[in-house]
Enzyme design. Structure first.
Site, PDB file in Angstrom:
ATOM      1  NE  ARG A  75      85.469  12.527  25.956  1.00 57.37           N
ATOM      2  CZ  ARG A  75      85.540  11.246  25.641  1.00 57.37           C
ATOM      3  NH1 ARG A  75      86.615  10.544  25.888  1.00 57.37           N
ATOM      4  NH2 ARG A  75      84.511  10.674  25.041  1.00 57.37           N
ATOM      5  CE  LYS A 132      99.762  12.216  31.051  1.00 54.04           C
ATOM      6  NZ  LYS A 132      99.021  11.755  32.218  1.00 54.04           N
ATOM      7  CG  ASP A 165      98.269  13.064  35.614  1.00 59.71           C
ATOM      8  OD1 ASP A 165      97.258  13.643  35.188  1.00 59.71           O
ATOM      9  OD2 ASP A 165      99.163  12.626  34.858  1.00 59.71           O
ATOM     10  CB  ALA A 172     103.434  -1.249  38.713  1.00 62.00           C
ATOM     11  N   GLY A 186     102.396   4.071  34.304  1.00 60.71           N
ATOM     12  CA  GLY A 186     102.610   5.513  34.450  1.00 60.71           C
ATOM     13  C   GLY A 186     101.594   6.154  35.384  1.00 60.71           C
ATOM     14  NE  ARG A 204      99.695  -8.419  33.070  1.00 63.41           N
ATOM     15  CZ  ARG A 204      99.175  -8.061  31.918  1.00 63.41           C
ATOM     16  NH1 ARG A 204      98.130  -8.723  31.445  1.00 63.41           N
ATOM     17  NH2 ARG A 204      99.661  -7.052  31.245  1.00 63.41           N
ATOM     18  CB  THR A 205     104.795  -7.503  35.329  1.00 63.13           C
ATOM     19  OG1 THR A 205     103.913  -7.828  34.241  1.00 63.13           O
ATOM     20  CG2 THR A 205     106.210  -7.900  34.994  1.00 63.13           C
ATOM     21  NE  ARG A 230     105.280  -1.289  33.713  1.00 66.55           N
ATOM     22  CZ  ARG A 230     104.247  -0.943  32.979  1.00 66.55           C
ATOM     23  NH1 ARG A 230     103.253  -1.784  32.807  1.00 66.55           N
ATOM     24  NH2 ARG A 230     104.203   0.245  32.419  1.00 66.55           N
ATOM     25  N   GLY A 251      86.571   7.608  38.085  1.00 66.36           N
ATOM     26  CA  GLY A 251      87.805   8.210  37.583  1.00 66.36           C
ATOM     27  C   GLY A 251      87.651   9.545  36.875  1.00 66.36           C
TER      28      GLY A 251
HETATM   29  P1  ATR Z   1      99.314   3.610  32.286  1.00 64.93           P
HETATM   30  O1  ATR Z   1     100.459   4.501  31.917  1.00 64.93           O
HETATM   31  O2  ATR Z   1      97.988   4.148  31.854  1.00 64.93           O
HETATM   32  O3  ATR Z   1      99.320   3.240  33.730  1.00 64.93           O
HETATM   33  P2  ATR Z   1     100.621   1.202  31.378  1.00 64.93           P
HETATM   34  O4  ATR Z   1     101.925   1.805  31.690  1.00 64.93           O
HETATM   35  O5  ATR Z   1     100.443   0.456  30.115  1.00 64.93           O
HETATM   36  O6  ATR Z   1      99.467   2.302  31.389  1.00 64.93           O
HETATM   37  O7  ATR Z   1     100.205   0.265  32.630  1.00 64.93           O
HETATM   38  C1  ATR Z   1      99.104  -0.546  32.579  1.00 64.93           C
HETATM   39  C2  ATR Z   1      98.935  -1.286  33.918  1.00 64.93           C
HETATM   40  O8  ATR Z   1      97.814  -2.159  33.803  1.00 64.93           O
HETATM   41  C3  ATR Z   1     100.111  -2.170  34.287  1.00 64.93           C
HETATM   42  O9  ATR Z   1     100.216  -2.228  35.693  1.00 64.93           O
HETATM   43  C4  ATR Z   1      99.676  -3.535  33.725  1.00 64.93           C
HETATM   44  O10 ATR Z   1     100.275  -4.634  34.334  1.00 64.93           O
HETATM   45  P3  ATR Z   1     101.720  -5.197  33.767  1.00 64.93           P
HETATM   46  O11 ATR Z   1     102.762  -4.261  34.283  1.00 64.93           O
HETATM   47  O12 ATR Z   1     101.811  -6.551  34.326  1.00 64.93           O
HETATM   48  O13 ATR Z   1     101.585  -5.178  32.264  1.00 64.93           O
HETATM   49  C5  ATR Z   1      98.216  -3.501  34.066  1.00 64.93           C
HETATM   50  N1  ATR Z   1      97.404  -4.414  33.241  1.00 64.93           N
HETATM   51  C6  ATR Z   1      97.010  -4.224  31.961  1.00 64.93           C
HETATM   52  N2  ATR Z   1      96.268  -5.270  31.545  1.00 64.93           N
HETATM   53  C7  ATR Z   1      96.206  -6.162  32.565  1.00 64.93           C
HETATM   54  C8  ATR Z   1      95.587  -7.435  32.766  1.00 64.93           C
HETATM   55  N3  ATR Z   1      94.863  -8.017  31.796  1.00 64.93           N
HETATM   56  N4  ATR Z   1      95.724  -8.042  33.973  1.00 64.93           N
HETATM   57  C9  ATR Z   1      96.440  -7.469  34.959  1.00 64.93           C
HETATM   58  N5  ATR Z   1      97.053  -6.247  34.838  1.00 64.93           N
HETATM   59  C10 ATR Z   1      96.936  -5.609  33.668  1.00 64.93           C
END
Ligand code: ATR
Length: 284
Positions: A19, A69, A105, A132, A134, A156-157, A160, A243
């Site tokens: 956009r 980026k 950002d 956690a 980008g 979730r992880t 990270r 957002g």
């Molecule tokens: P971005 O750069 O847009 O932040 P990214 O680096 O892919 O994208 O990060 C995605 C985030 O969404 C991560 O924190 C991811 O958690 P993990 O580090 O555990 O992968 C989180 N995320 C994506 N899908 C998820 C899900 N189904 N449940 C919980 N967390 C999720």
């Protein structure tokens, strides 16, 4: 009104759903700037030649989006402290034939909350950031700049979140997503930076019933504009901020850098982008 026709662009892969051309096109028109802003698709394999040739491209600068980026950084002559700490650049410009970069950002995130939820940062005690990746890095940097005492990153992880916290070198508290519920009641602001809540994804495993009355809830997802998480927050009468505003606000510094006009984010601009989102329903 300026006469020199300056050219800027957004660089990404894919980039056709961006956009940014609409946002900058709106400002070029309303401020009567004789400039252009286009979307340029640059494949990951072509990034080196694209940025090495940038000074000859005729562009005065660009926004840089996914997946470039981070990979753009080696091609810059300088980047500011924010971009360095966040580890990502979304805005570049030419100065004396050299390319420089910054990250807007984090300012976009703060400016959006300042505009849409005045007073959201009046206490600055605890911020809860979900995710956690980008996007979370810029937001954590912004919250830290704003002086929050405690920034909890729930992911979730867990590893990270730990890596993110360590990278910042100050008191960021990493926890697993399952532990986030225990922090909700203490949070002044809750930010979702994950794709949870986009169409077809899992739901956010956080119940906002425990949130304080003044807690502000925001999501970086803007398709849909009202995510299930924000809808949930509204059900508990919490202040919510969607957002889209962050996308609009992060664009303003680039416009100023390339075209010499600092634009503001108006209801008219927002309505134009919302109309486009309703047409295509894709977030990039
Ligand atoms: P971005 O750069 O847009 O932040 P990214 O680096 O892919 O994208 O990060 C995605 C985030 O969404 C991560 O924190 C991811 O958690 P993990 O580090 O555990 O992968 C989180 N995320 C994506 N899908 C998820 C899900 N189904 N449940 C919980 N967390 C999720």
């Amino acid at each position: 009104m300026t006469n020199d026709k300056r050219k800027a662009a957004v660089i990404g892969w894919p980039v056709k759903h961006s956009r940014s051309p609409l946002i900058h096109g709106h400002w070029l028109k309303t401020h009567e700037i004789a400039g252009t802003y286009e979307a340029i698709a640059v494949a990951p394999d072509d990034i080196q030649s694209f940025f090495e040739d940038f000074p000859k491209s005729g562009l005065v600068g660009a926004n840089v989006t996914i997946p470039h980026k981070e990979t753009v950084i080696p091609f810059l002559s300088s980047l500011d402290k924010a971009a360095l700490e966040i580890g990502a650049v979304n805005t570049v410009w030419l100065e004396d034939k050299d390319l420089h970069g910054t990250n807007t950002d984090w300012t976009g995130f703060l400016d959006n909350l300042d505009q849409e939820a005045r007073g959201w940062d009046s206490k600055r005690n605890t911020a809860l950031v979900v995710g956690a990746g980008g996007a979370a890095r810029g937001i954590v940097y912004g919250l830290n700049q704003r002086g929050f005492d405690r920034i909890v990153v729930a992911n979730r992880t867990l590893e990270r979140a730990e890596v993110l916290a360590k990278g910042f070198g100050h008191a960021i508290e990493p926890i697993g997503l399952a532990q986030a519920q225990a922090v909700v009641g203490e949070a002044d602001v809750v930010v979702n930076t994950t794709s949870l809540g986009m169409e077809g994804s899992d739901l956010m495993p956080i119940d906002l019933a425990a949130a304080q009355n003044e807690c502000v809830v925001t999501d970086i997802v803007y398709v849909p504009l009202e995510t299930p998480f924000l809808r949930d927050a509204k059900r508990y009468a919490l202040k919510t901020v969607d957002g889209l505003g962050m996308l609009l606000h992060q664009a303003a510094p680039g416009c100023e850098k390339w075209f010499g006009v600092r634009p503001i984010v108006t209801a008219e601009l927002r309505a134009e982008i919302v109309a486009d989102l309703n047409k295509t329903d894709e977030q990039i």
